[in-house]
Design a protein around this motif. Structure first.
Motif, PDB file in Angstrom:
ATOM      1  N   ALA A  76     -33.776 -22.558  59.101  1.00  0.00           N
ATOM      2  CA  ALA A  76     -35.119 -22.914  58.642  1.00  0.00           C
ATOM      3  C   ALA A  76     -36.168 -22.776  59.736  1.00  0.00           C
ATOM      4  CB  ALA A  76     -35.125 -24.340  58.097  1.00  0.00           C
ATOM      5  N   PHE A  77     -35.846 -23.157  60.981  1.00  0.00           N
ATOM      6  CA  PHE A  77     -36.866 -23.235  62.023  1.00  0.00           C
ATOM      7  C   PHE A  77     -36.892 -22.040  62.976  1.00  0.00           C
ATOM      8  CE2 PHE A  77     -37.046 -27.517  60.500  1.00  0.00           C
ATOM      9  CZ  PHE A  77     -38.330 -27.956  60.791  1.00  0.00           C
ATOM     10  N   GLN A  78     -35.751 -21.374  63.161  1.00  0.00           N
ATOM     11  CA  GLN A  78     -35.707 -20.161  63.978  1.00  0.00           C
ATOM     12  C   GLN A  78     -36.230 -20.377  65.406  1.00  0.00           C
ATOM     13  OE1 GLN A  78     -34.445 -17.053  62.884  1.00  0.00           O
ATOM     14  NE2 GLN A  78     -33.743 -18.263  61.135  1.00  0.00           N
ATOM     15  N   ARG A  79     -35.941 -21.524  65.986  1.00  0.00           N
ATOM     16  CA  ARG A  79     -36.340 -21.766  67.374  1.00  0.00           C
ATOM     17  C   ARG A  79     -35.305 -21.150  68.316  1.00  0.00           C
ATOM     18  NH1 ARG A  79     -37.766 -28.183  66.534  1.00  0.00           N
ATOM     19  NH2 ARG A  79     -39.854 -27.896  65.643  1.00  0.00           N
ATOM     20  N   PRO A  80     -35.715 -20.803  69.534  1.00  0.00           N
ATOM     21  CA  PRO A  80     -34.743 -20.268  70.501  1.00  0.00           C
ATOM     22  C   PRO A  80     -33.689 -21.316  70.849  1.00  0.00           C
ATOM     23  CG  PRO A  80     -36.893 -20.612  71.532  1.00  0.00           C
ATOM     24  CD  PRO A  80     -37.085 -20.814  70.076  1.00  0.00           C
ATOM     25  N   VAL A 108     -38.960 -27.794  76.265  1.00  0.00           N
ATOM     26  CA  VAL A 108     -38.042 -28.934  76.256  1.00  0.00           C
ATOM     27  C   VAL A 108     -36.761 -28.553  75.530  1.00  0.00           C
ATOM     28  CG1 VAL A 108     -37.729 -31.351  75.608  1.00  0.00           C
ATOM     29  CG2 VAL A 108     -40.011 -30.520  76.225  1.00  0.00           C
ATOM     30  N   ALA A 109     -35.624 -28.769  76.184  1.00  0.00           N
ATOM     31  CA  ALA A 109     -34.316 -28.539  75.576  1.00  0.00           C
ATOM     32  C   ALA A 109     -33.898 -29.828  74.878  1.00  0.00           C
ATOM     33  CB  ALA A 109     -33.297 -28.145  76.637  1.00  0.00           C
ATOM     34  N   LYS A 110     -33.792 -29.763  73.536  1.00  0.00           N
ATOM     35  CA  LYS A 110     -33.470 -30.943  72.727  1.00  0.00           C
ATOM     36  C   LYS A 110     -32.284 -30.634  71.816  1.00  0.00           C
ATOM     37  CE  LYS A 110     -37.039 -33.219  71.088  1.00  0.00           C
ATOM     38  NZ  LYS A 110     -38.264 -33.559  70.323  1.00  0.00           N
ATOM     39  N   PHE A 111     -31.624 -31.669  71.344  1.00  0.00           N
ATOM     40  CA  PHE A 111     -30.604 -31.464  70.338  1.00  0.00           C
ATOM     41  C   PHE A 111     -31.208 -30.738  69.145  1.00  0.00           C
ATOM     42  CE2 PHE A 111     -28.032 -35.197  72.005  1.00  0.00           C
ATOM     43  CZ  PHE A 111     -26.908 -34.441  72.313  1.00  0.00           C
ATOM     44  N   ILE A 112     -30.481 -29.789  68.584  1.00  0.00           N
ATOM     45  CA  ILE A 112     -30.908 -29.131  67.357  1.00  0.00           C
ATOM     46  C   ILE A 112     -31.163 -30.198  66.290  1.00  0.00           C
ATOM     47  CG2 ILE A 112     -30.122 -27.645  65.462  1.00  0.00           C
ATOM     48  CD1 ILE A 112     -28.543 -26.030  67.567  1.00  0.00           C
ATOM     49  N   ALA A 113     -32.320 -30.087  65.622  1.00  0.00           N
ATOM     50  CA  ALA A 113     -32.709 -31.005  64.531  1.00  0.00           C
ATOM     51  C   ALA A 113     -32.937 -32.433  65.010  1.00  0.00           C
ATOM     52  CB  ALA A 113     -31.679 -30.985  63.405  1.00  0.00           C
ATOM     53  N   ALA A 114     -33.311 -32.603  66.275  1.00  0.00           N
ATOM     54  CA  ALA A 114     -33.472 -33.946  66.838  1.00  0.00           C
ATOM     55  C   ALA A 114     -34.472 -34.792  66.061  1.00  0.00           C
ATOM     56  CB  ALA A 114     -33.907 -33.844  68.303  1.00  0.00           C
ATOM     57  N   ASP A 115     -35.509 -34.164  65.512  1.00  0.00           N
ATOM     58  CA  ASP A 115     -36.554 -34.927  64.819  1.00  0.00           C
ATOM     59  C   ASP A 115     -36.056 -35.549  63.517  1.00  0.00           C
ATOM     60  OD1 ASP A 115     -38.274 -34.248  66.831  1.00  0.00           O
ATOM     61  OD2 ASP A 115     -39.246 -32.623  65.735  1.00  0.00           O
ATOM     62  N   ARG A 259     -42.975 -26.607  55.342  1.00  0.00           N
ATOM     63  CA  ARG A 259     -42.053 -25.717  54.626  1.00  0.00           C
ATOM     64  C   ARG A 259     -40.683 -25.672  55.299  1.00  0.00           C
ATOM     65  NH1 ARG A 259     -40.891 -20.692  55.850  1.00  0.00           N
ATOM     66  NH2 ARG A 259     -42.641 -20.579  57.311  1.00  0.00           N
ATOM     67  N   GLU A 260     -40.649 -25.676  56.642  1.00  0.00           N
ATOM     68  CA  GLU A 260     -39.383 -25.558  57.358  1.00  0.00           C
ATOM     69  C   GLU A 260     -38.486 -26.785  57.124  1.00  0.00           C
ATOM     70  OE1 GLU A 260     -42.435 -23.076  59.441  1.00  0.00           O
ATOM     71  OE2 GLU A 260     -42.353 -25.144  58.692  1.00  0.00           O
ATOM     72  N   THR A 261     -39.088 -27.983  57.187  1.00  0.00           N
ATOM     73  CA  THR A 261     -38.304 -29.193  56.975  1.00  0.00           C
ATOM     74  C   THR A 261     -37.735 -29.237  55.567  1.00  0.00           C
ATOM     75  OG1 THR A 261     -39.542 -30.467  58.619  1.00  0.00           O
ATOM     76  CG2 THR A 261     -38.381 -31.723  56.924  1.00  0.00           C
ATOM     77  N   GLN A 262     -38.530 -28.852  54.590  1.00  0.00           N
ATOM     78  CA  GLN A 262     -38.050 -28.846  53.214  1.00  0.00           C
ATOM     79  C   GLN A 262     -36.937 -27.817  53.022  1.00  0.00           C
ATOM     80  OE1 GLN A 262     -41.189 -28.709  50.290  1.00  0.00           O
ATOM     81  NE2 GLN A 262     -42.227 -30.514  51.117  1.00  0.00           N
ATOM     82  N   ALA A 263     -37.073 -26.665  53.657  1.00  0.00           N
ATOM     83  CA  ALA A 263     -36.021 -25.643  53.569  1.00  0.00           C
ATOM     84  C   ALA A 263     -34.732 -26.141  54.221  1.00  0.00           C
ATOM     85  CB  ALA A 263     -36.489 -24.358  54.232  1.00  0.00           C
ATOM     86  N   PHE A 264     -34.856 -26.827  55.344  1.00  0.00           N
ATOM     87  CA  PHE A 264     -33.707 -27.397  56.041  1.00  0.00           C
ATOM     88  C   PHE A 264     -32.953 -28.374  55.142  1.00  0.00           C
ATOM     89  CE2 PHE A 264     -32.777 -31.359  58.606  1.00  0.00           C
ATOM     90  CZ  PHE A 264     -31.517 -30.981  59.020  1.00  0.00           C
ATOM     91  N   LEU A 265     -33.677 -29.315  54.526  1.00  0.00           N
ATOM     92  CA  LEU A 265     -33.032 -30.316  53.688  1.00  0.00           C
ATOM     93  C   LEU A 265     -32.425 -29.694  52.429  1.00  0.00           C
ATOM     94  CD1 LEU A 265     -35.594 -33.226  54.125  1.00  0.00           C
ATOM     95  CD2 LEU A 265     -33.305 -33.052  55.116  1.00  0.00           C
ATOM     96  N   HIS A 266     -33.114 -28.714  51.855  1.00  0.00           N
ATOM     97  CA  HIS A 266     -32.520 -28.010  50.708  1.00  0.00           C
ATOM     98  C   HIS A 266     -31.236 -27.284  51.139  1.00  0.00           C
ATOM     99  CE1 HIS A 266     -35.021 -28.521  47.176  1.00  0.00           C
ATOM    100  NE2 HIS A 266     -36.115 -28.421  47.915  1.00  0.00           N
ATOM    101  N   GLY A 267     -31.239 -26.747  52.348  1.00  0.00           N
ATOM    102  CA  GLY A 267     -30.051 -26.056  52.859  1.00  0.00           C
ATOM    103  C   GLY A 267     -28.869 -26.988  53.025  1.00  0.00           C
ATOM    104  N   LEU A 268     -29.122 -28.264  53.345  1.00  0.00           N
ATOM    105  CA  LEU A 268     -28.038 -29.227  53.538  1.00  0.00           C
ATOM    106  C   LEU A 268     -27.339 -29.585  52.234  1.00  0.00           C
ATOM    107  CD1 LEU A 268     -29.615 -31.746  56.079  1.00  0.00           C
ATOM    108  CD2 LEU A 268     -27.848 -30.041  56.545  1.00  0.00           C
ATOM    109  N   LEU A 269     -28.046 -29.494  51.110  1.00  0.00           N
ATOM    110  CA  LEU A 269     -27.462 -29.887  49.826  1.00  0.00           C
ATOM    111  C   LEU A 269     -26.225 -29.068  49.466  1.00  0.00           C
ATOM    112  CD1 LEU A 269     -30.648 -30.477  47.640  1.00  0.00           C
ATOM    113  CD2 LEU A 269     -29.024 -32.207  48.421  1.00  0.00           C
TER     114      LEU A 269
END
Length: 412
Positions: A76-80, A108-115, A259-269
């Motif tokens: 969903a987010f396509q971050r490096p 900043v190097a963070k855990f994937i999906a930290a938010d 849009r990215e957060t909603q796509a992420f949560l839909h992907g988890l279903l």
């Protein structure tokens, strides 16, 4: 001169001496092993999939570091990415699933999906995980900094319990600050009746009876966990609508709006296994019956990994049966329904709220690893510590916290 007699009862037993010696040897061996650990950085997940899935089988590794959870976010987010893999004696010692979040020139190097994570542990082999605080923290920190040099200014690993279900995190000893948010859990006992005894059973049962009567008077209700993917996705969209209305009424930003957060949560279903011991997200609803045309009074999304359930979010329709506290009533239905299904812990996640304290007898402090990698990161790390401690100070004082929330609502 008097001689002091040694009480034989004060002498350590042979067993205690042996355990102390073994503990010391483990500490020495782990510190020696740290010098031999090789850390690689990966910018894609796929090469690590087999090792990743092998590590996540450990029941004490967080759902939020699972391969499927991280895949949904990355898609969903396509971050490096800058995924850290540690290897010792040709065996994978750990994987820290990290992405690079850039803001105002800071990387900043963070855990994937930290938010959107309620608990983070990283992924560690059993031997490394059991090492707890015995590793050479200084050496470990130096190796992490070297691995991320040129990629990030700051390593910020948030929401880590120092001890999780009896196991101390191997990240102990790295530079940390206590996070302003704690998490709240309800341990499951063999029966729902026994689980309730951890709480104020009399008051909770009385409240449940009152809620039930009011819901029946309003036409009745259904507690549902829809089994089809289509219905699950539809309910998630209803959650977005209800939560948006709630945030708007409070004058707060909608953290689920992009849009990215909603796509992420839909992907988890659609992330689940056949054993039903893992699912990324599952929607539960309280639906009204006669006279309300099947409207949703309350809705929640939960996740499962092994025997650990995490409530990710919840919402209510504030225009429907508000005097029944439908959100809390839904928790009763969900928690009672999960008994007998191999669940040991129901996690209400981060954030201090009254309903969580009423359900959860266990409160778990979380910590953030704050490890500067560059000079810019030193400044950013210091700022994070100051802000986090300031938030913790405010949240520990209810009147001041209420005042701060009022200001936040007014400025949007």
């Amino acid at each position: 001169m008097q001689t002091q007699k040694l009480d034989v009862h004060e002498q350590p037993s042979d067993k205690a001496l042996a355990e102390a010696a073994i503990s010391r040897l483990r500490q020495l061996s782990m510190k020696l092993a740290m010098a031999e650990i090789d850390i690689e950085v990966f910018d894609t997940m796929q090469p690590l999939e087999d090792e990743w899935r092998a590590l996540e089988r450990d029941n004490l590794q967080s759902l939020h570091q699972s391969y499927d959870w991280c895949t949904a976010w990355v898609s969903a987010f396509q971050r490096p990415l800058a995924i850290l893999k540690g290897t010792h004696a040709d065996q994978t010692a750990f994987i820290l699933p990290v992405e690079i979040v850039k803001s105002r020139g800071l990387a900043v190097a963070k855990f994937i999906a930290a938010d959107h994570s309620n608990i983070n542990t990283g992924l560690f082999s059993e031997s490394f995980a059991e090492s707890g605080g015995t590793i050479d923290a200084g050496k470990f920190a130096s190796q992490l900094q070297q691995a991320l040099k040129g990629r990030a200014d700051l390593l910020l690993l948030q929401n880590i319990p120092l001890e999780w279900r009896g196991r101390q995190t191997p990240l102990t000893g790295l530079p940390m600050v206590q996070n302003q948010n704690h998490a709240y859990q309800l341990p499951f006992l063999p029966t729902f009746e026994e689980t309730l005894k951890q709480l104020n059973t009399k008051n909770r049962r009385k409240k449940f009876r009152v809620q039930s009567k009011r819901l029946e008077a309003a036409g009745g209700f259904e507690y549902l966990i829809p089994g089809t993917s289509e219905e699950q996705h539809r309910l998630l969209d209803i959650f977005f609508r209800l939560k948006s209305a709630r945030f708007a009424s409070l004058g707060l930003p909608d953290v689920f709006a992009d849009r990215e957060t909603q796509a992420f949560l839909h992907g988890l279903l659609d992330k689940l296994d056949d054993s039903k011991q893992y699912f990324g997200l599952q929607m539960h609803v309280l639906r009204l019956k006669d006279g309300h045309e099947g409207k949703i009074a309350a809705i929640s999304g939960i996740s499962r990994k092994g025997d650990h359930i995490i409530c990710q979010f919840g919402a209510i329709d504030e225009e429907l049966v508000p005097d029944t506290s439908p959100g809390e009533f839904l928790y009763w239905q969900t928690i009672s329904g999960l008994h007998g299904k191999g669940v040991a812990l129901f996690d209400f996640g981060l954030g201090d709220q009254t309903y969580k304290r009423s359900w959860a007898p266990v409160e778990t402090p979380h910590y953030d690893v704050v490890l500067p990698v560059s000079p810019f990161g030193v400044i950013a790390g210091a700022a994070h510590r100051i802000v986090t401690r300031g938030k913790a100070h405010i949240k520990a004082r209810p009147k001041l916290y209420k005042f701060a929330q009022g200001i936040r609502a007014r400025i949007g």
